[in-house]
Write a protein that holds these residues in place. Sequence first.
Motif, PDB file in Angstrom:
ATOM      1  N   VAL A  96      18.556  13.692  -0.570  1.00 16.69           N
ATOM      2  CA  VAL A  96      19.518  12.778   0.032  1.00 16.69           C
ATOM      3  C   VAL A  96      19.966  11.816  -1.051  1.00 16.69           C
ATOM      4  N   TYR A  97      21.261  11.793  -1.326  1.00 20.23           N
ATOM      5  CA  TYR A  97      21.802  10.871  -2.310  1.00 20.23           C
ATOM      6  C   TYR A  97      22.276   9.625  -1.586  1.00 20.23           C
ATOM      7  N   ILE A  98      21.759   8.486  -1.981  1.00 23.46           N
ATOM      8  CA  ILE A  98      22.166   7.227  -1.389  1.00 23.46           C
ATOM      9  C   ILE A  98      23.009   6.507  -2.442  1.00 23.46           C
ATOM     10  N   PRO A  99      24.318   6.460  -2.263  1.00 19.29           N
ATOM     11  CA  PRO A  99      25.172   5.874  -3.292  1.00 19.29           C
ATOM     12  C   PRO A  99      25.050   4.354  -3.352  1.00 19.29           C
ATOM     13  N   LEU A 100      25.456   3.821  -4.481  1.00 22.78           N
ATOM     14  CA  LEU A 100      25.545   2.373  -4.611  1.00 22.78           C
ATOM     15  C   LEU A 100      26.639   1.881  -3.676  1.00 22.78           C
ATOM     16  N   PRO A 101      26.556   0.636  -3.214  1.00 26.66           N
ATOM     17  CA  PRO A 101      27.552   0.141  -2.259  1.00 26.66           C
ATOM     18  C   PRO A 101      28.956   0.072  -2.879  1.00 26.66           C
ATOM     19  N   GLU A 102      29.936   0.322  -2.039  1.00 26.40           N
ATOM     20  CA  GLU A 102      31.331   0.231  -2.463  1.00 26.40           C
ATOM     21  C   GLU A 102      31.780  -1.220  -2.444  1.00 26.40           C
ATOM     22  N   HIS A 103      33.001  -1.447  -2.921  1.00 26.84           N
ATOM     23  CA  HIS A 103      33.550  -2.791  -3.079  1.00 26.84           C
ATOM     24  C   HIS A 103      33.433  -3.650  -1.813  1.00 26.84           C
ATOM     25  N   GLU A 104      33.873  -3.117  -0.687  1.00 24.34           N
ATOM     26  CA  GLU A 104      33.847  -3.893   0.565  1.00 24.34           C
ATOM     27  C   GLU A 104      32.410  -4.232   0.977  1.00 24.34           C
ATOM     28  N   ALA A 105      31.525  -3.276   0.786  1.00 25.57           N
ATOM     29  CA  ALA A 105      30.117  -3.509   1.139  1.00 25.57           C
ATOM     30  C   ALA A 105      29.505  -4.574   0.234  1.00 25.57           C
TER      31      ALA A 105
ATOM     32  N   SER B 279      36.517 -18.652  -0.732  1.00 26.10           N
ATOM     33  CA  SER B 279      37.537 -18.097   0.166  1.00 26.10           C
ATOM     34  C   SER B 279      37.317 -16.591   0.298  1.00 26.10           C
ATOM     35  N   GLU B 280      38.050 -15.952   1.181  1.00 21.68           N
ATOM     36  CA  GLU B 280      37.972 -14.498   1.317  1.00 21.68           C
ATOM     37  C   GLU B 280      38.342 -13.825   0.001  1.00 21.68           C
ATOM     38  N   HIS B 281      39.321 -14.408  -0.704  1.00 23.43           N
ATOM     39  CA  HIS B 281      39.721 -13.866  -2.005  1.00 23.43           C
ATOM     40  C   HIS B 281      38.545 -13.929  -2.985  1.00 23.43           C
ATOM     41  N   ASP B 282      37.771 -15.024  -2.943  1.00 23.23           N
ATOM     42  CA  ASP B 282      36.608 -15.166  -3.832  1.00 23.23           C
ATOM     43  C   ASP B 282      35.562 -14.088  -3.533  1.00 23.23           C
ATOM     44  N   PHE B 283      35.304 -13.855  -2.246  1.00 20.91           N
ATOM     45  CA  PHE B 283      34.339 -12.812  -1.869  1.00 20.91           C
ATOM     46  C   PHE B 283      34.826 -11.437  -2.321  1.00 20.91           C
ATOM     47  N   ASP B 284      36.142 -11.211  -2.170  1.00 20.36           N
ATOM     48  CA  ASP B 284      36.732  -9.948  -2.606  1.00 20.36           C
ATOM     49  C   ASP B 284      36.561  -9.780  -4.122  1.00 20.36           C
ATOM     50  N   THR B 285      36.800 -10.838  -4.874  1.00 16.25           N
ATOM     51  CA  THR B 285      36.658 -10.806  -6.334  1.00 16.25           C
ATOM     52  C   THR B 285      35.206 -10.552  -6.726  1.00 16.25           C
ATOM     53  N   LEU B 286      34.278 -11.223  -6.050  1.00 15.27           N
ATOM     54  CA  LEU B 286      32.857 -11.016  -6.344  1.00 15.27           C
ATOM     55  C   LEU B 286      32.443  -9.572  -6.066  1.00 15.27           C
ATOM     56  N   GLY B 287      32.966  -8.990  -4.988  1.00 15.60           N
ATOM     57  CA  GLY B 287      32.673  -7.599  -4.679  1.00 15.60           C
ATOM     58  C   GLY B 287      33.178  -6.657  -5.760  1.00 15.60           C
ATOM     59  N   LYS B 288      34.363  -6.961  -6.312  1.00 16.95           N
ATOM     60  CA  LYS B 288      34.915  -6.146  -7.404  1.00 16.95           C
ATOM     61  C   LYS B 288      34.091  -6.317  -8.675  1.00 16.95           C
ATOM     62  N   GLU B 289      33.737  -7.542  -8.987  1.00 14.98           N
ATOM     63  CA  GLU B 289      33.001  -7.841 -10.217  1.00 14.98           C
ATOM     64  C   GLU B 289      31.584  -7.254 -10.211  1.00 14.98           C
ATOM     65  N   ALA B 290      31.046  -7.020  -9.037  1.00 19.66           N
ATOM     66  CA  ALA B 290      29.675  -6.518  -8.931  1.00 19.66           C
ATOM     67  C   ALA B 290      29.618  -4.992  -8.906  1.00 19.66           C
ATOM     68  N   GLU B 291      30.674  -4.332  -9.411  1.00 20.60           N
ATOM     69  CA  GLU B 291      30.686  -2.863  -9.425  1.00 20.60           C
ATOM     70  C   GLU B 291      29.460  -2.336 -10.161  1.00 20.60           C
ATOM     71  N   GLY B 292      28.802  -1.335  -9.561  1.00 20.16           N
ATOM     72  CA  GLY B 292      27.599  -0.747 -10.154  1.00 20.16           C
ATOM     73  C   GLY B 292      26.318  -1.440  -9.735  1.00 20.16           C
ATOM     74  N   ALA B 293      26.446  -2.514  -8.948  1.00 23.61           N
ATOM     75  CA  ALA B 293      25.263  -3.256  -8.503  1.00 23.61           C
ATOM     76  C   ALA B 293      24.742  -2.676  -7.193  1.00 23.61           C
ATOM     77  N   SER B 294      23.428  -2.684  -7.043  1.00 18.68           N
ATOM     78  CA  SER B 294      22.810  -2.259  -5.792  1.00 18.68           C
ATOM     79  C   SER B 294      22.726  -3.457  -4.856  1.00 18.68           C
TER      80      SER B 294
END
Length: 189
Positions: free
Chosen positions: A126-135, A152-167
């Motif tokens: 079972v492959y459990i992928p790293l979370p996607e941007h929205e997650a 703001s929502e924009h800040d949360f969105d930016t943080l989600g993008k910046e954390a790419e590759g993070a579990s």
Amino acid sequence: MPTRFPQLFTGKQRRSRDIAVRPSRTGKSYLAKAVATEADSTFFSVSSADLISKWQGESERLVRNLFEMARESPGSRAIIFIDEVDSLCGSRSEGRVTPRVESRRNFWFKWMEWMRPFVARFEKRVYIPLPEHEARSAMVKIHLGDTPNNLSEHDFDTLGKEAEGASGSDIKVLVKEALMEPLRRCQQA
């Protein structure tokens, strides 16, 4: 499914002996716990460090006790989750393997053989992928909780993008460190 719908598992139909794999720190233990709950099974969760001892024969005794407890569990149904199981046997790419690691590896494979087909060849991965941007964005919100902030929502969105590759675990640590930053500034002042 075999415990919920036994009538579907007749003849050659057998339940899989599954193993969840890579990447690490993506919630495999929670998945195993959920499976155990759904299957009305006793859940054993141990770290490989719990099964390793410097005393001769102690590691083997610990593994034996774990499997015996699982075999004696109510209804004889158990899910054993061993985190970092590969460290029990050492890495094949390490080159030279010490006699102690070789002994532990041989013992471990003996127990795996006993649990056949659970060990001999894992039937399913079972492959459990790293979370996607929205997650990732949602995880930042969850770990921030009710802590006062100006994000703001924009800040949360930016943080989600910046954390790419993070579990999920990485994001939890990131938020925890960020929450400590004001305290660090006070301490420096």
